[in-house]
Structure formats: C-alpha cells, structure tokens
Design a protein around this motif. Structure first.
Motif, PDB file in Angstrom:
ATOM      1  N   CYS A 177       0.734  -0.984   0.184  1.00  0.00           N
ATOM      2  CA  CYS A 177      -0.078  -0.104  -0.066  1.00  0.00           C
ATOM      3  C   CYS A 177       0.905   1.130   0.125  1.00  0.00           C
ATOM      4  CB  CYS A 177      -0.844   0.155   1.273  1.00  0.00           C
ATOM      5  SG  CYS A 177       0.083  -0.044   2.514  1.00  0.00           S
TER       6      CYS A 177
ATOM      7  N   LEU B  48      -3.079   4.550   7.888  1.00  0.00           N
ATOM      8  CA  LEU B  48      -3.191   3.169   7.501  1.00  0.00           C
ATOM      9  C   LEU B  48      -4.118   2.470   8.599  1.00  0.00           C
ATOM     10  CD1 LEU B  48       0.544   2.427   7.730  1.00  0.00           C
ATOM     11  CD2 LEU B  48      -0.613   2.347   5.879  1.00  0.00           C
TER      12      LEU B  48
ATOM     13  N   TYR C  89      -7.164   3.714   8.572  1.00  0.00           N
ATOM     14  CA  TYR C  89      -8.456   3.626   7.487  1.00  0.00           C
ATOM     15  C   TYR C  89      -8.276   2.396   6.660  1.00  0.00           C
ATOM     16  CZ  TYR C  89      -9.764   8.412   8.337  1.00  0.00           C
ATOM     17  OH  TYR C  89     -10.230   9.621   9.124  1.00  0.00           O
ATOM     18  N   LEU C  90      -7.024   2.111   6.273  1.00  0.00           N
ATOM     19  CA  LEU C  90      -6.858   0.942   5.086  1.00  0.00           C
ATOM     20  C   LEU C  90      -7.115  -0.434   6.139  1.00  0.00           C
ATOM     21  CD1 LEU C  90      -5.680  -0.296   2.647  1.00  0.00           C
ATOM     22  CD2 LEU C  90      -3.394   0.048   3.553  1.00  0.00           C
TER      23      LEU C  90
ATOM     24  N   PHE D 209     -10.139  -2.828   5.292  1.00  0.00           N
ATOM     25  CA  PHE D 209      -9.660  -4.040   4.580  1.00  0.00           C
ATOM     26  C   PHE D 209     -10.606  -5.248   5.368  1.00  0.00           C
ATOM     27  CE2 PHE D 209      -7.346  -8.229   4.954  1.00  0.00           C
ATOM     28  CZ  PHE D 209      -7.187  -8.345   3.711  1.00  0.00           C
TER      29      PHE D 209
ATOM     30  N   ASP E 106      -3.897   5.379  -3.274  1.00  0.00           N
ATOM     31  CA  ASP E 106      -3.084   4.634  -2.879  1.00  0.00           C
ATOM     32  C   ASP E 106      -2.534   4.004  -4.207  1.00  0.00           C
ATOM     33  OD1 ASP E 106      -2.928   2.681  -0.158  1.00  0.00           O
ATOM     34  OD2 ASP E 106      -2.219   1.563  -1.940  1.00  0.00           O
TER      35      ASP E 106
ATOM     36  N   ASN F  26      -7.016  -0.985  -2.731  1.00  0.00           N
ATOM     37  CA  ASN F  26      -6.765  -0.443  -1.574  1.00  0.00           C
ATOM     38  C   ASN F  26      -7.584   0.848  -1.371  1.00  0.00           C
ATOM     39  OD1 ASN F  26      -4.939  -2.244  -0.943  1.00  0.00           O
ATOM     40  ND2 ASN F  26      -3.211  -1.076  -1.136  1.00  0.00           N
ATOM     41  N   THR F  27      -7.818   1.511  -2.369  1.00  0.00           N
ATOM     42  CA  THR F  27      -8.444   2.929  -1.976  1.00  0.00           C
ATOM     43  C   THR F  27     -10.015   2.416  -1.986  1.00  0.00           C
ATOM     44  OG1 THR F  27      -9.272   2.820  -4.587  1.00  0.00           O
ATOM     45  CG2 THR F  27      -7.392   3.946  -4.150  1.00  0.00           C
TER      46      THR F  27
ATOM     47  N   ASP G 139     -10.784  -0.039   0.221  1.00  0.00           N
ATOM     48  CA  ASP G 139     -10.597  -0.369   1.567  1.00  0.00           C
ATOM     49  C   ASP G 139     -10.365   1.062   2.395  1.00  0.00           C
ATOM     50  OD1 ASP G 139     -10.521  -3.151   0.804  1.00  0.00           O
ATOM     51  OD2 ASP G 139      -8.565  -3.230   1.073  1.00  0.00           O
ATOM     52  N   ARG G 140      -9.649   1.699   1.948  1.00  0.00           N
ATOM     53  CA  ARG G 140      -9.617   3.270   2.683  1.00  0.00           C
ATOM     54  C   ARG G 140     -10.791   3.672   2.700  1.00  0.00           C
ATOM     55  NH1 ARG G 140      -4.535   4.845   3.597  1.00  0.00           N
ATOM     56  NH2 ARG G 140      -2.738   3.754   2.508  1.00  0.00           N
TER      57      ARG G 140
END
Length: 262
Positions: free
Chosen positions: A44, A49, A51-52, A56, A166, A171-172, A174-175
């Motif tokens: 990532c 992190l 938020y990520l 997730f 990201d 990942n975006t 997940d954020r």
C-alpha cells in the motif's frame, strides 16, 4: 498523505541525454496480524493506515463496525498492524490473489450481499456522476504529479463525500470503507468513482458497501460486468469529459431526465 521521494534519472529527449530528478511513489508492505495470527501483507501507500486496515477487515467480512475491534495498533516504523477482534478469525483461510495492483487479496465474494443488493431499486443522475468524477480528478494531485497512484471517491447528488488514494486501486476502496467506519457514514446507495480498471474484487467490495453505481475513467472486465448485472449495480466505464459508456443496469441512470435505456 505520504510525501513521494525523488530519484535521480537519466532522461533521453530527441536523442539527447540529460540528468534529472523524478518524483516516485513509495510502495509500503504492511504486515497485518489479527488475534495473534499473520493474516496478510497489504502492499500500500504509507498514509492513514488505520483507515486501510479497518476497511480491509470490513470488506473481508471480519468486522461490521469499530465495536468489533478490541485493540488496534498500527506501527509505521515496524510496518506492522496488530489487532484483537471480538470474533475469531476462521481457522482455514483460502486467500485468492486478485488482479489488483500490488497483488490484491480477497477471501470471499459476498453472494448473500450480492443477492440483496440486486433486489434494490436505485436512481442516479448522469450529471451527478460527472460532477463527482470531476471532483475526484481535481483532488488527484499525486497522480498528476508523478503517476503510479490510484484514486477513488464516494459521492451523491451533493457531491464528493469521501476521497482516497493509494498505489493499489483495491486499497482505495478499503480506505474509503475504513474512513466511513471512523466517521460513521452510511454508504448505502451512494455512487463510487475510481481512476482504475474495474474488476470483480472491486465490484464485490462496492456491493458489500451497498454502493449502487460504480464508474471508472477506464474499462471494466467482462466478469466485473457479469457481477454488476447480478448485484443490481450500474457499471460505467470510460467516464471522461462529458462521455461515458454504461455496461449494466442503464435504467437506473437518468440523462436529461430520461432513463438511459440501452
């Protein structure tokens, strides 16, 4: 937001050689431990992190709210996130490597959620989709500066509500999911726009969030189209300027006050 580093390069222009500096993004492997078990390594960008990680876990079905987390510690120096959840993590996880940048990872596709989403009747306006995408483009400074960064946003008729970027397009999402938990935002029936290609894991995550319209500047995959058909999600590709291509459920989108039937 992380600060990209500068690297010395040699640039060739019309046969001429010159030394220069180029800004490059950082690729950050974050080790994720849950209930004293190594769960995954998330490749990532090293910002926000929390938020990520929360997003997730939410989109993998391990948590539904922040109340499901007893302890969460994120140490950027050690590149590790350590969490204790109220529930046990299943003993036999069967991770599937996906097509996401940085080797996206997903453990399941939420079939029950897809079925319930397909039963909803949703309505969106093309003008709102264009507006949210313009706002996304305006915020994507890192992408314009040096490339290599994906961005995504959640919006509605009032404009952009959440924004994330990201190195991995998955990942975006997940954020966005994690920030929505921290801010207690309901994403049901919102629209989601992204800079990257839309594949099945992107659709599955959007469906888990309750999103009813998914749009990208680029193309969807064939299986992403099939999954959007099943989930009742309006899928839009090649959203650029005043143009778009609708791949699924066009009846949920109005253009100049008329449904966009095929």
């Amino acid at each position: 937001m992380e600060q990209p580093s500068n690297r010395n390069i040699v640039r060739i222009i019309q046969g001429r050689r010159e030394e220069a500096a180029r800004r490059v993004v950082e690729e950050f492997p974050l080790r994720l431990r849950v209930n004293d078990r190594d769960l995954a390594t998330l490749v990532c960008s090293p910002h926000q992190l929390n938020y990520l990680v929360a997003g997730f876990l939410r989109l993998q079905g391990f948590i539904d709210s922040l109340d499901d987390i007893i302890i969460m510690g994120v140490c950027q120096a050690d590149a590790q996130a350590e969490l204790r959840l109220k529930s046990e993590v299943p003993g036999q996880l069967r991770p599937i490597l996906t097509s996401g940048c940085g080797t996206g990872i997903t453990f399941n596709l939420p079939q029950s959620i897809l079925r319930s989403s397909a039963a909803l009747c949703r309505s969106y306006r093309a003008a709102d989709v264009f507006h949210v995408m313009r706002e996304l483009n305006d915020r994507a400074e890192h992408y314009r500066n040096h490339g290599g960064i994906h961005s995504a946003a959640i919006g509605d008729a009032d404009g952009l509500r959440l924004y994330a970027e990201d190195i991995g397009r998955h990942n975006t999402l997940d954020r966005l999911a994690g920030e929505a938990l921290f801010r207690n935002l309901d994403l049901q029936n919102k629209l989601l726009v992204t800079s990257g290609r839309i594949s099945t894991e992107m659709v599955a995550k959007a469906a888990r969030l309750g999103v009813g319209l998914l749009a990208s500047r680029t193309s969807p995959t064939d299986k992403a189209i099939d999954l959007c058909e099943q989930a009742g999600i309006t899928l839009i590709g090649y959203l650029r300027g005043d143009r778009m291509e609708i791949f699924s459920h066009p009846q949920q989108l109005t253009v100049n006050d008329h449904p966009a039937h095929p």
